[in-house]
Write a protein that holds these residues in place. Structure first.
Motif, mmCIF file in Angstrom:
data_model
loop_
_atom_site.group_PDB
_atom_site.id
_atom_site.type_symbol
_atom_site.label_atom_id
_atom_site.label_comp_id
_atom_site.label_asym_id
_atom_site.label_seq_id
_atom_site.Cartn_x
_atom_site.Cartn_y
_atom_site.Cartn_z
ATOM 1 N N LYS A 1 0.224 4.654 7.452
ATOM 2 C CA LYS A 1 0.907 4.806 8.741
ATOM 3 C C LYS A 1 0.972 6.264 9.167
ATOM 4 N N LYS A 2 1.261 7.160 8.223
ATOM 5 C CA LYS A 2 1.386 8.586 8.555
ATOM 6 C C LYS A 2 0.055 9.189 8.980
ATOM 7 N N LEU A 3 -1.052 8.716 8.385
ATOM 8 C CA LEU A 3 -2.366 9.304 8.654
ATOM 9 C C LEU A 3 -3.177 8.492 9.662
ATOM 10 N N ASP A 4 -2.639 7.360 10.065
ATOM 11 C CA ASP A 4 -3.335 6.481 11.013
ATOM 12 C C ASP A 4 -4.732 6.140 10.502
ATOM 13 N N ALA A 5 -4.787 5.736 9.252
ATOM 14 C CA ALA A 5 -6.051 5.348 8.612
ATOM 15 C C ALA A 5 -5.793 4.089 7.787
ATOM 16 N N SER A 6 -6.814 3.289 7.621
ATOM 17 C CA SER A 6 -6.627 2.027 6.900
ATOM 18 C C SER A 6 -6.351 2.279 5.417
ATOM 19 N N GLU A 7 -5.619 1.359 4.811
ATOM 20 C CA GLU A 7 -5.326 1.475 3.386
ATOM 21 C C GLU A 7 -6.618 1.430 2.569
ATOM 22 N N HIS A 8 -7.560 0.602 2.999
ATOM 23 C CA HIS A 8 -8.826 0.483 2.282
ATOM 24 C C HIS A 8 -9.568 1.817 2.272
ATOM 25 N N LYS A 9 -9.578 2.495 3.413
ATOM 26 C CA LYS A 9 -10.284 3.769 3.506
ATOM 27 C C LYS A 9 -9.593 4.837 2.655
ATOM 28 N N LEU A 10 -8.268 4.864 2.716
ATOM 29 C CA LEU A 10 -7.530 5.851 1.935
ATOM 30 C C LEU A 10 -7.744 5.638 0.444
ATOM 31 N N LEU A 11 -7.734 4.389 -0.001
ATOM 32 C CA LEU A 11 -7.930 4.106 -1.415
ATOM 33 C C LEU A 11 -9.340 4.486 -1.855
ATOM 34 N N TRP A 12 -10.310 4.307 -0.965
ATOM 35 C CA TRP A 12 -11.687 4.714 -1.259
ATOM 36 C C TRP A 12 -11.749 6.225 -1.462
ATOM 37 N N ILE A 13 -11.067 6.975 -0.594
ATOM 38 C CA ILE A 13 -11.055 8.445 -0.712
ATOM 39 C C ILE A 13 -10.341 8.870 -1.988
ATOM 40 N N ILE A 14 -9.200 8.248 -2.254
ATOM 41 C CA ILE A 14 -8.411 8.590 -3.439
ATOM 42 C C ILE A 14 -9.222 8.403 -4.710
ATOM 43 N N ARG A 15 -9.947 7.294 -4.786
ATOM 44 C CA ARG A 15 -10.773 7.038 -5.970
ATOM 45 C C ARG A 15 -11.962 7.995 -6.022
ATOM 46 N N ARG A 16 -12.551 8.258 -4.867
ATOM 47 C CA ARG A 16 -13.715 9.150 -4.791
ATOM 48 C C ARG A 16 -13.363 10.574 -5.255
ATOM 49 N N GLU A 17 -12.138 11.032 -4.918
ATOM 50 C CA GLU A 17 -11.714 12.392 -5.243
ATOM 51 C C GLU A 17 -11.003 12.489 -6.598
ATOM 52 N N GLY A 18 -10.876 11.362 -7.293
ATOM 53 C CA GLY A 18 -10.227 11.378 -8.598
ATOM 54 C C GLY A 18 -8.731 11.626 -8.556
ATOM 55 N N MET A 19 -8.087 11.263 -7.461
ATOM 56 C CA MET A 19 -6.656 11.540 -7.307
ATOM 57 C C MET A 19 -5.778 10.654 -8.186
ATOM 58 N N LEU A 20 -6.279 9.498 -8.566
ATOM 59 C CA LEU A 20 -5.470 8.597 -9.387
ATOM 60 C C LEU A 20 -5.196 9.196 -10.763
ATOM 61 N N GLU A 21 -6.069 10.097 -11.222
ATOM 62 C CA GLU A 21 -5.895 10.713 -12.533
ATOM 63 C C GLU A 21 -5.155 12.041 -12.444
ATOM 64 N N ASN A 22 -4.798 12.456 -11.239
ATOM 65 C CA ASN A 22 -4.138 13.752 -11.033
ATOM 66 C C ASN A 22 -2.640 13.536 -10.823
ATOM 67 N N LEU A 23 -1.805 14.003 -11.775
ATOM 68 C CA LEU A 23 -0.361 13.799 -11.683
ATOM 69 C C LEU A 23 0.272 14.539 -10.514
ATOM 70 N N ASP A 24 -0.419 15.501 -9.949
ATOM 71 C CA ASP A 24 0.102 16.164 -8.752
ATOM 72 C C ASP A 24 0.037 15.227 -7.549
ATOM 73 N N HIS A 25 -0.830 14.221 -7.624
ATOM 74 C CA HIS A 25 -1.060 13.339 -6.481
ATOM 75 C C HIS A 25 -0.537 11.915 -6.685
ATOM 76 N N HIS A 26 -0.610 11.406 -7.904
ATOM 77 C CA HIS A 26 -0.337 9.980 -8.100
ATOM 78 C C HIS A 26 0.286 9.723 -9.460
ATOM 79 N N LYS A 27 1.165 8.740 -9.501
ATOM 80 C CA LYS A 27 1.727 8.308 -10.777
ATOM 81 C C LYS A 27 2.179 6.861 -10.675
ATOM 82 N N ILE A 28 1.963 6.126 -11.752
ATOM 83 C CA ILE A 28 2.476 4.753 -11.831
ATOM 84 C C ILE A 28 3.875 4.824 -12.430
ATOM 85 N N ILE A 29 4.869 4.377 -11.669
ATOM 86 C CA ILE A 29 6.264 4.451 -12.096
ATOM 87 C C ILE A 29 6.766 3.047 -12.383
#
Length: 354
Positions: free
Chosen positions: A288-316
Motif C-alpha cells: 500500500k505504501k509503495l503502490d506496488a503489488s505484493e507479488h512484485k515486491l516479494l519478487w524484488i525482496i527475494r531477488r535482492e536477498g532481503m529475506l536473509e538480511n536482519l536489517d530488512h526482514h525477520k520472522i517473529i
C-alpha cells in the motif's frame, strides 16, 4: 558528525589501538587483562558515539552528570529502532566480551592465547563495520593496516580449540593434581560465556566451578557442560582479514529468553519488547505504501536477498504463530529499487526464456 560523537569515536579508536598494542607486545604481564579491558572500553565509547550521532541520548536521567553503561548502550543499539546498528550475533559477541572484562577487572581469569586472539580479531572486524557503516569513519583512515592482532597459529575452528583446552583442564583437575586453582581460572572463561548465553550476569562462583570440576572428573565433556558455548562458531569475514563470532541457532537455543526488567539478566538474553516497532510492516503494508503489488515486491525482496538480511526482514513468533515482518530500511530500499527502470524491465521479462 556532532563534536561529542567525533570525540568519543576518537577515544574509542585510541582504546582499540592500545588493546591491539598490548596483544602484540612481547611482555605477558597483565597482557590478557589489558586487552579485554581496553577492547571493552573501545566498544562502549564507539556505541555511545553512534547513539549520539543517530540522535540518541547517553545521559542518565536519574543521575546528573553520569552517562549510561555498557549494558544500556548495547540494548539501545540492538533494540531501539532509531539507533539499531547491531544484530543478535554481534550483540552476543560484545556481551561475552563485556562479561570477560568484568572478570578480568574485578577478579581473575585465564584465557588461552587462541581464545584471546579470537576476541581481539573479531573485535577489530566488528569495530571496522560499526565505525564505517554507522559513523562513516572507515578504520583504515584512522590506523595503518599493519595494526592487527598477530597470532602464530590462528584458530580456524572453535570446537577444536576448546577440545585442546578442555583436555589440558582435565589433566589439571584430576585427583591428586595441585593445579585446581589454575584450572578454575581457565574454566571461568568458558563458564562466563555459557552464563552470558544463559541470561545470567553474575560471575560463576567457586561452588559452581567446583561443580563443573566434579562433572569433568565424572567423564562429562565440555559440550554437555557448556552447551551454549558449543553453538559458537568462527565465520571468516568476507571483506578482508578478520573473524566474526556467530551463534548457530540450528544447533540448539544458545540464548535464554527471560522477562524484560529482570535485574539478573544479560542484555542479549532479554526479549526485545520493541522488536515489532523495528519490523513494523507486513508485505501488504508495504504494498500500500509503495503502490506496488505484493507479488512484485516479494519478487524484488527475494531477488535482492532481503529475506536473509536482519536489517530488512525477520520472522517473529508470537504464541504459536509466525509472522514475516519487514523494517523501515526494507521499505526505503524497495522504494529506491522501484525507481530504477532496469528493475521494471527485469520483472517484466522474469519468465522469458534465456
Amino acid at each position: 558528525m556532532k563534536k561529542e560523537a567525533k570525540t568519543l569515536h576518537g577515544k574509542a579508536v585510541d582504546s582499540l589501538v592500545v588493546a591491539v598494542d598490548h596483544f602484540n607486545r612481547a611482555w605477558d604481564r597483565g597482557r590478557t587483562e589489558a586487552v579485554l579491558i581496553m577492547l571493552d572500553r573501545a566498544f562502549e565509547l564507539l556505541l555511545k558515539a553512534i547513539i549520539i550521532h543517530k540522535g540518541g541520548d547517553i545521559r542518565e536521567k536519574a543521575k546528573e552528570g553520569t552517562t549510561i553503561g555498557f549494558d544500556y548502550c548495547l540494548r539501545k543499539c540492538l533494540s531501539d529502532a532509531a539507533l539499531k546498528c547491531l544484530d543478535e550475533d554481534e550483540a552476543v559477541a560484545l556481551q561475552s566480551l563485556n562479561t570477560l572484562r568484568d572478570a578480568a577487572q574485578h577478579h581473575m581469569i585465564e584465557v588461552s592465547e587462541e581464545q584471546l586472539y579470537i576476541h581481539a580479531q573479531s573485535g577489530i572486524t566488528l569495530f571496522t563495520r560499526l565505525a564505517g557503516d554507522s559513523l562513516g569513519c572507515p578504520l583504515r583512515k584512522e590506523i595503518p593496516h599493519r595494526i592487527l592482532p598477530v597470532c602464530a597459529k590462528p584458530p580456524t575452528d572453535l570446537s577444536s580449540m576448546f577440545d585442546v583446552e578442555f583436555a589440558d583442564i582435565k589433566k589439571m583437575v584430576a585427583p591428586g593434581s595441585r593445579k585446581r586453582l589454575d584450572a578454575s581460572a581457565r574454566l571461568r572463561s568458558m563458564a562466563i560465556i555459557q552464563a552470558s548465553l544463559d541470561g545470567k550476569k553474575s560471575q560463576p562462583s567457586d561452588r559452581e566451578l567446583s561443580n563443573v570440576v566434579r562433572r569433568i572428573n565424572k567423564g562429562e565433556g565440555w559440550r554437555s557442560i557448556f552447551p551454549g558455548v558449543a553453538t559458537l562458531t568462527i565465520q571468516p569475514d568476507e571483506a578482508g582479514p578478520g573473524l566474526t563470532i556467530r551463534v548457530m541457532r540450528n544447533q540448539g537455543e544458545a540464548v535464554q529468553i527471560v522477562e524484560e526488567g529482570d535485574p539478573n539478566a544479560t542484555v542479549i538474553a532479554v526479549r526485545k519488547v520493541n522488536e515489532l516497532d523495528y519490523y513494523n510492516m507486513g508485505l501488504r503494508d508495504m504494498s500500500k505504501k509503495l503502490d506496488a503489488s505484493e507479488h512484485k515486491l516479494l519478487w524484488i525482496i527475494r531477488r535482492e536477498g532481503m529475506l536473509e538480511n536482519l536489517d530488512h526482514h525477520k520472522i517473529i513468533k508470537i504464541g504459536g504463530t509466525t509472522h514475516k515482518r519487514y523494517s523501515g530500511k526494507c521499505l526505503k530500499r524497495l522504494r529506491e529499487l522501484l525507481a530504477e527502470r532496469e528493475l521494471h524491465e527485469a520483472y517484466a521479462n522474469r519468465n522469458s526464456p534465456r
